[in-house]
Design a protein around this motif. Sequence first.
Motif, PDB file in Angstrom:
ATOM      1  N   PHE A 129      19.923  49.040  36.348  1.00 52.33           N
ATOM      2  CA  PHE A 129      20.724  48.574  37.479  1.00 52.33           C
ATOM      3  C   PHE A 129      19.993  47.467  38.239  1.00 52.33           C
ATOM      4  O   PHE A 129      20.632  46.567  38.813  1.00 52.33           O
ATOM      5  CB  PHE A 129      21.049  49.715  38.441  1.00 52.33           C
ATOM      6  CG  PHE A 129      21.905  50.805  37.851  1.00 52.33           C
ATOM      7  CD1 PHE A 129      22.585  50.623  36.657  1.00 52.33           C
ATOM      8  CD2 PHE A 129      22.022  52.029  38.496  1.00 52.33           C
ATOM      9  CE1 PHE A 129      23.365  51.631  36.113  1.00 52.33           C
ATOM     10  CE2 PHE A 129      22.810  53.041  37.967  1.00 52.33           C
ATOM     11  CZ  PHE A 129      23.479  52.844  36.774  1.00 52.33           C
ATOM     12  N   SER A 161      26.000  53.067  40.499  1.00 50.65           N
ATOM     13  CA  SER A 161      26.418  52.608  39.167  1.00 50.65           C
ATOM     14  C   SER A 161      27.383  51.436  39.258  1.00 50.65           C
ATOM     15  O   SER A 161      28.296  51.437  40.086  1.00 50.65           O
ATOM     16  CB  SER A 161      27.097  53.753  38.410  1.00 50.65           C
ATOM     17  OG  SER A 161      26.244  54.870  38.289  1.00 50.65           O
ATOM     18  N   CYS A 216      25.610  58.222  34.411  1.00 46.83           N
ATOM     19  CA  CYS A 216      24.796  58.594  35.565  1.00 46.83           C
ATOM     20  C   CYS A 216      25.125  60.008  36.040  1.00 46.83           C
ATOM     21  O   CYS A 216      24.234  60.793  36.375  1.00 46.83           O
ATOM     22  CB  CYS A 216      25.044  57.602  36.695  1.00 46.83           C
ATOM     23  SG  CYS A 216      23.543  57.069  37.516  1.00 46.83           S
ATOM     24  N   HIS A 253      28.661  53.277  32.897  1.00 52.63           N
ATOM     25  CA  HIS A 253      27.385  53.644  33.516  1.00 52.63           C
ATOM     26  C   HIS A 253      27.582  54.791  34.505  1.00 52.63           C
ATOM     27  O   HIS A 253      26.715  55.658  34.637  1.00 52.63           O
ATOM     28  CB  HIS A 253      26.793  52.430  34.245  1.00 52.63           C
ATOM     29  CG  HIS A 253      26.314  51.357  33.327  1.00 52.63           C
ATOM     30  ND1 HIS A 253      27.072  50.258  33.009  1.00 52.63           N
ATOM     31  CD2 HIS A 253      25.152  51.197  32.651  1.00 52.63           C
ATOM     32  CE1 HIS A 253      26.401  49.471  32.189  1.00 52.63           C
ATOM     33  NE2 HIS A 253      25.234  50.010  31.950  1.00 52.63           N
ATOM     34  N   ARG A 254      28.703  54.778  35.202  1.00 51.66           N
ATOM     35  CA  ARG A 254      28.960  55.820  36.201  1.00 51.66           C
ATOM     36  C   ARG A 254      29.048  57.200  35.544  1.00 51.66           C
ATOM     37  O   ARG A 254      28.486  58.183  36.045  1.00 51.66           O
ATOM     38  CB  ARG A 254      30.256  55.486  36.954  1.00 51.66           C
ATOM     39  CG  ARG A 254      30.595  56.443  38.057  1.00 51.66           C
ATOM     40  CD  ARG A 254      31.632  55.839  38.984  1.00 51.66           C
ATOM     41  NE  ARG A 254      31.032  54.884  39.912  1.00 51.66           N
ATOM     42  CZ  ARG A 254      31.722  54.188  40.808  1.00 51.66           C
ATOM     43  NH1 ARG A 254      33.028  54.323  40.884  1.00 51.66           N
ATOM     44  NH2 ARG A 254      31.111  53.360  41.613  1.00 51.66           N
ATOM     45  N   GLY A 305      23.895  58.422  42.488  1.00 49.09           N
ATOM     46  CA  GLY A 305      24.134  57.841  41.171  1.00 49.09           C
ATOM     47  C   GLY A 305      25.541  57.282  41.047  1.00 49.09           C
ATOM     48  O   GLY A 305      25.753  56.221  40.449  1.00 49.09           O
ATOM     49  N   TRP A 306      26.503  57.982  41.602  1.00 52.82           N
ATOM     50  CA  TRP A 306      27.889  57.523  41.571  1.00 52.82           C
ATOM     51  C   TRP A 306      28.041  56.206  42.330  1.00 52.82           C
ATOM     52  O   TRP A 306      28.727  55.282  41.902  1.00 52.82           O
ATOM     53  CB  TRP A 306      28.800  58.595  42.176  1.00 52.82           C
ATOM     54  CG  TRP A 306      30.260  58.260  42.093  1.00 52.82           C
ATOM     55  CD1 TRP A 306      31.029  57.641  43.037  1.00 52.82           C
ATOM     56  CD2 TRP A 306      31.134  58.521  40.988  1.00 52.82           C
ATOM     57  NE1 TRP A 306      32.322  57.507  42.607  1.00 52.82           N
ATOM     58  CE2 TRP A 306      32.424  58.048  41.345  1.00 52.82           C
ATOM     59  CE3 TRP A 306      30.977  59.129  39.746  1.00 52.82           C
ATOM     60  CZ2 TRP A 306      33.520  58.146  40.496  1.00 52.82           C
ATOM     61  CZ3 TRP A 306      32.071  59.233  38.903  1.00 52.82           C
ATOM     62  CH2 TRP A 306      33.324  58.744  39.269  1.00 52.82           C
ATOM     63  N   LEU A 337      18.683  54.288  33.532  1.00 53.24           N
ATOM     64  CA  LEU A 337      19.867  53.676  34.118  1.00 53.24           C
ATOM     65  C   LEU A 337      19.535  52.971  35.427  1.00 53.24           C
ATOM     66  O   LEU A 337      19.988  51.851  35.682  1.00 53.24           O
ATOM     67  CB  LEU A 337      20.945  54.742  34.346  1.00 53.24           C
ATOM     68  CG  LEU A 337      21.566  55.327  33.071  1.00 53.24           C
ATOM     69  CD1 LEU A 337      22.414  56.554  33.403  1.00 53.24           C
ATOM     70  CD2 LEU A 337      22.418  54.280  32.353  1.00 53.24           C
TER      71      LEU A 337
END
Length: 411
Positions: free
Chosen positions: A333, A398, A291, A287-288, A394-395, A329
């Motif tokens: 989450f 995630s 993202c 996901h990271r 985002g980082w 995303l």
Amino acid sequence: MDTMKRLQRLAQHDAAFLLLFIFLVALSLRGPVTGLPPLLDRISTDLNLSSSQSGLLTSLPLLAFAFFAPVASWLTRHFTIERILASGVGLIAIGMVIRTFGSISSLYLGAVFIGAGIAIGNVLLPSLLKREFPHHVVQLTAIYVLMMSIGGFLMSSFAVPLSLYAEQTTFHLPMSGWSFALACQSLLILLPLVVWFSCKITQHQTSKTGNVEVATSVWRSVTAWQVASFLAVNSLINYIVVAWVPAILMSNGYTDSTAGLYQGYLQLAGAIPSLILAPFINRLGSHRRLCLFATGLTSLSVAGLLFIPSWSGVWSVSFGFGVSMGFILGLSFVSLRTNSPKQAAALSGMAQLIGYTLAAVGPVLIGALYDWHASWQAPLYVILAIGCVWMLLGWLASPTPQPTTKQEKSL
């Protein structure tokens, strides 16, 4: 055995109608807002509005999103999620009818009703998916975001052509061209209402205990703040660009019809991540990483509008792809990093409150900045800076590929 089979068929039947209702509700969660900006130039000319007043037309729904997001979460303590969603659809329908009356006051009032209804859908759909389809959250989130993109594309792309048709038709219409376009947009909202009044959706009452404690706990969670901030900045950058991209394109020599079409491309491009993420989410990496790609592509698109405006069609598509992928995303989450539907609803309400408060202020400030500089250069630099902040968030938001503690996985 026959009884068990009948129960299974009944459950599948109920799930199918519920999914149809969810997807048709999603069809109306973006278009009523994105379908207005292509008409803003005509509305502003007709009603003698300033840029700030025009920006308020796109900001009022967002203020309603922020105000009604916690209300939607609170309502789950007293009513079924399905019934609340149906009421939200009704509010959207009322708002879309009111704003066809052709005055600035009706436009503002309609925007509030629309914002209240959309807030309910935005908050409760992730919670409903977590409750009913917990093993298919990302895939189904991608599909309902696809429906949102389709609704946004239809209303954005056909807004100006419908207005032109009304102005050029030989029939006498008791409304302006832009009012006629807004009236046509309201037809989409009938679809989820038809499904709801078919009475084929089974309602499931959720437990009423613990909602206050859950709602309070998310505001004390670092994980909740990371997810909520990521979704908040997504809303901020998305609604700023959606509100002003037609004006930005027209300042670079594009016609209003082309600007509206490009905004339609932006909305339609938002469907592509849905098609990719739904079937292939498990093959696309962490996901990271996903993202970082989504937020980076969004920032690159804003830089393109700033430095290479002749490629605006490309930047519209890439922006729509990136911001929609980030939105999918972020919504996933909400489910992936919570432990229950109540927690998901509380976190969703928190994210909507923060995000749409920011997003409501954004278009107005960007419009004021344009009025001050009489140029879109400075506003685009500000939007680009927001995009860079979104990359960092985002980082942090995630889920890690192999979380080492429960806290990394959920609140």
